[in-house]
Design an enzyme around this catalytic site. Structure first.
Site, short mmCIF file in Angstrom:
data_model
loop_
_atom_site.label_atom_id
_atom_site.label_comp_id
_atom_site.label_asym_id
_atom_site.label_seq_id
_atom_site.Cartn_x
_atom_site.Cartn_y
_atom_site.Cartn_z
N HIS A 20 29.10 3.82 41.17
CA HIS A 20 28.57 3.42 42.47
C HIS A 20 27.72 2.18 42.22
O HIS A 20 26.67 2.24 41.61
CB HIS A 20 27.73 4.59 43.01
CG HIS A 20 27.44 4.51 44.47
ND1 HIS A 20 28.42 4.62 45.43
CD2 HIS A 20 26.27 4.33 45.14
CE1 HIS A 20 27.87 4.52 46.63
NE2 HIS A 20 26.57 4.34 46.48
N LYS A 165 29.77 1.60 54.84
CA LYS A 165 28.76 0.61 54.42
C LYS A 165 29.21 0.08 53.07
O LYS A 165 29.65 0.86 52.22
CB LYS A 165 27.42 1.33 54.35
CG LYS A 165 26.31 0.60 53.66
CD LYS A 165 24.96 1.27 53.98
CE LYS A 165 24.11 1.45 52.75
NZ LYS A 165 22.78 2.02 53.03
N LYS A 167 28.18 -2.08 49.65
CA LYS A 167 27.04 -2.54 48.87
C LYS A 167 27.38 -3.94 48.36
O LYS A 167 28.36 -4.11 47.63
CB LYS A 167 26.83 -1.59 47.68
CG LYS A 167 26.32 -0.24 48.12
CD LYS A 167 24.92 -0.37 48.67
CE LYS A 167 24.15 0.90 48.65
NZ LYS A 167 22.79 0.73 49.18
N ASP A 196 24.92 -3.53 52.88
CA ASP A 196 23.56 -3.36 52.37
C ASP A 196 23.40 -4.33 51.21
O ASP A 196 24.08 -4.21 50.19
CB ASP A 196 23.35 -1.92 51.90
CG ASP A 196 21.89 -1.62 51.58
OD1 ASP A 196 21.07 -2.56 51.60
OD2 ASP A 196 21.58 -0.44 51.31
N GLU A 222 21.81 -4.70 56.14
CA GLU A 222 20.65 -3.92 55.71
C GLU A 222 19.88 -4.65 54.62
O GLU A 222 20.46 -5.13 53.65
CB GLU A 222 21.19 -2.57 55.21
CG GLU A 222 20.14 -1.60 54.74
CD GLU A 222 20.75 -0.22 54.45
OE1 GLU A 222 21.87 0.07 54.94
OE2 GLU A 222 20.11 0.55 53.74
N ASP A 247 15.04 -1.48 55.26
CA ASP A 247 15.17 -0.29 54.42
C ASP A 247 14.05 -0.26 53.37
O ASP A 247 13.02 0.38 53.58
CB ASP A 247 16.56 -0.23 53.77
CG ASP A 247 16.73 1.03 52.94
OD1 ASP A 247 15.88 1.93 53.02
OD2 ASP A 247 17.73 1.15 52.19
N LYS A 271 13.95 7.41 55.77
CA LYS A 271 14.36 8.27 54.65
C LYS A 271 13.21 9.22 54.35
O LYS A 271 12.06 8.78 54.32
CB LYS A 271 14.62 7.42 53.41
CG LYS A 271 15.74 6.42 53.55
CD LYS A 271 15.90 5.60 52.27
CE LYS A 271 17.13 4.72 52.37
NZ LYS A 271 17.29 3.85 51.20
N GLU A 325 23.56 8.24 56.80
CA GLU A 325 24.36 8.11 55.58
C GLU A 325 24.09 9.32 54.68
O GLU A 325 23.91 9.17 53.47
CB GLU A 325 24.07 6.78 54.87
CG GLU A 325 22.61 6.55 54.56
CD GLU A 325 22.35 5.20 53.89
OE1 GLU A 325 23.20 4.31 53.97
OE2 GLU A 325 21.27 5.07 53.29
C1 MUC Z 1 20.04 2.27 50.10
O1 MUC Z 1 19.50 1.23 49.80
O2 MUC Z 1 20.38 2.41 51.26
C2 MUC Z 1 21.96 4.63 50.20
C3 MUC Z 1 23.29 4.72 50.05
C4 MUC Z 1 23.61 4.16 48.83
O3 MUC Z 1 24.72 4.03 48.38
O4 MUC Z 1 22.48 3.71 48.26
C5 MUC Z 1 21.39 4.14 49.00
C6 MUC Z 1 20.18 3.33 49.04
MG MG Z 2 19.61 0.40 51.77
#
Ligand code: MUC
Ligand code: MG
Length: 371
Positions: A20, A165, A167, A196, A222, A247, A271, A325
């Site tokens: 991941h 989402k 990354k 994000d 994000e 975030d 969160k 999420e």
């Molecule tokens: C984040 O920054 O949102 C949430 C899902 C993911 O893959 O990482 C987290 C942290």
């Molecule tokens: Mg995030």
């Protein structure tokens, strides 16, 4: 009077189903910090803290959370006059600064116990749920566009997720944007795609990146810039119609107040760990709601215990425009509940039984815990 008899803090390392990739780390394992409390009335309860990549994401590591609970929280709690969650947390907050993640794990266990004692699900202890299930997105973070598209198609087909989402932030902006837009094009206009950036861009890079993402139909960006650079976040959210979400810069209700007053973001990711616990996350959601901002239920990639706790909190939010999420348990190769959380029709069912409404598989957890 009911008292806490014992507190055990367990580190449980669980491999992820695939690597991941985030801008700050690549995960292949997640460490759950599980707190198991036993009370004089015979109740046993659970809480959980997680972070991401040791100290890559936040200022508490799994090991520091365990050490601080064992060395500083536990003696205070064992000496507390009662197991009343608000009083126990007040006692901790008077003596212990910071340590939001550790406080979240402990408060979760205190409230799980109280809910079991009163025969009420956590959501009802918090005033009552408004949703029995919550939309849950999936994070595509294999680092490979074709793999991400194939993964998303499988999820849609299985009716598990229809919001995704991505990354980004590791690669050059053009490559990251091309990746996001390719996924959006492949999945079609009905599927919401968000990104994000996890703080990886400076303001100029963010201006360029968000302009291209907006043109490509991406719905939400994000935390594009550093957590401390709130002025830049505010300028970016004012400038673009694509929603900009706070975030990492949001660490509890007071931050929501400050961020909302300065119109820093369009959406707030709440969160439970990052907010410092269940009541703090609930309050953060309420302040965000008062401010008129849109809400989102975030994760620190908690396992089943923290995910159930988060679901109870988010179920009490009057609106949650961008969904949640809460997919953490699905990223892990091992199940730690004797009855897994229920994901169906693109949603997570909020548990109904008292407290967290879950049954941790204690034998399995014993075999998985770090020696
Ligand atoms: C984040 O920054 O949102 C949430 C899902 C993911 O893959 O990482 C987290 C942290
Ligand atoms: Mg995030």
């Amino acid at each position: 009077m009911n008292k806490i008899d014992s507190i055990d803090t367990l580190l449980v390392d669980i491999p992820t189903i695939r690597t991941h990739k985030l801008s700050m780390t690549t995960m292949s394992v997640q460490t759950l910090v599980l707190v198991r409390m036993r009370f004089s009335d015979g109740i046993e309860s659970w809480g959980e803290a997680t972070t991401i990549g040791g100290l890559n994401y936040g200022e508490e590591s799994p090991e520091s959370i365990k050490t601080n609970i064992d060395r500083y929280f536990t003696p205070l709690l064992l000496n507390a006059r009662s197991a009343n969650p608000a009083q126990a947390m007040q006692l901790l907050n008077h003596s212990i600064r910071g340590n939001r993640f550790a406080k979240c794990a402990v408060e979760t266990a205190l409230l799980d116990a109280e809910g079991q004692r009163l025969g009420l699900p956590l959501s009802e202890l918090l005033g009552g749920r408004l949703h029995d299930s919550l939309p849950v997105l999936w994070v595509l973070a294999s680092g490979d566009t074709a793999k991400d598209i194939a993964e998303a198609e499988k999820m849609i087909e299985a009716r598990r997720h229809n919001i995704f989402k991505l990354k980004i932030g590791l690669r050059p902006i053009e490559e990251d944007v091309a990746h996001a837009v390719a996924v959006k094009k492949a999945l079609g206009s009905n599927i919401s795609i968000r990104v994000d950036v996890n703080q990886a861009w400076n303001e100029q890079q963010a201006e360029k990146g968000i302009a291209m993402l907006q043109d490509g139909g991406i719905d939400l960006v994000e935390q594009p810039v550093a957590a401390h650079n709130r002025a830049a976040l505010a300028r970016l959210s004012a400038r673009f119609s694509t929603a900009v979400m706070a975030d990492e810069t949001l660490c509890g209700p007071y931050d929501v107040l400050t961020l909302a007053t300065a119109h820093t973001a369009d959406v707030f990711s709440i969160k439970i760990n990052q907010s410092g616990g269940i009541t703090a996350a609930k309050l953060a959601g309420q302040v965000a709601d008062l401010s008129g901002a849109a809400l989102y239920g975030g994760t620190m990639l908690e396992g089943a215990v923290g995910t159930a706790a988060s679901a109870h909190v988010f179920s009490t939010f009057p609106h949650i425009e961008f969904g949640t999420e809460l997919f953490g348990p699905l990223l892990l190769t091992e199940e730690i509940l004797s009855e897994p959380l229920i994901y169906r029709d693109f949603r997570l069912q909020v548990p109904n039984a008292p407290g967290l409404g879950i049954k941790p598989d204690t034998e399995k957890i014993e075999t998985l815990k770090r020696a």
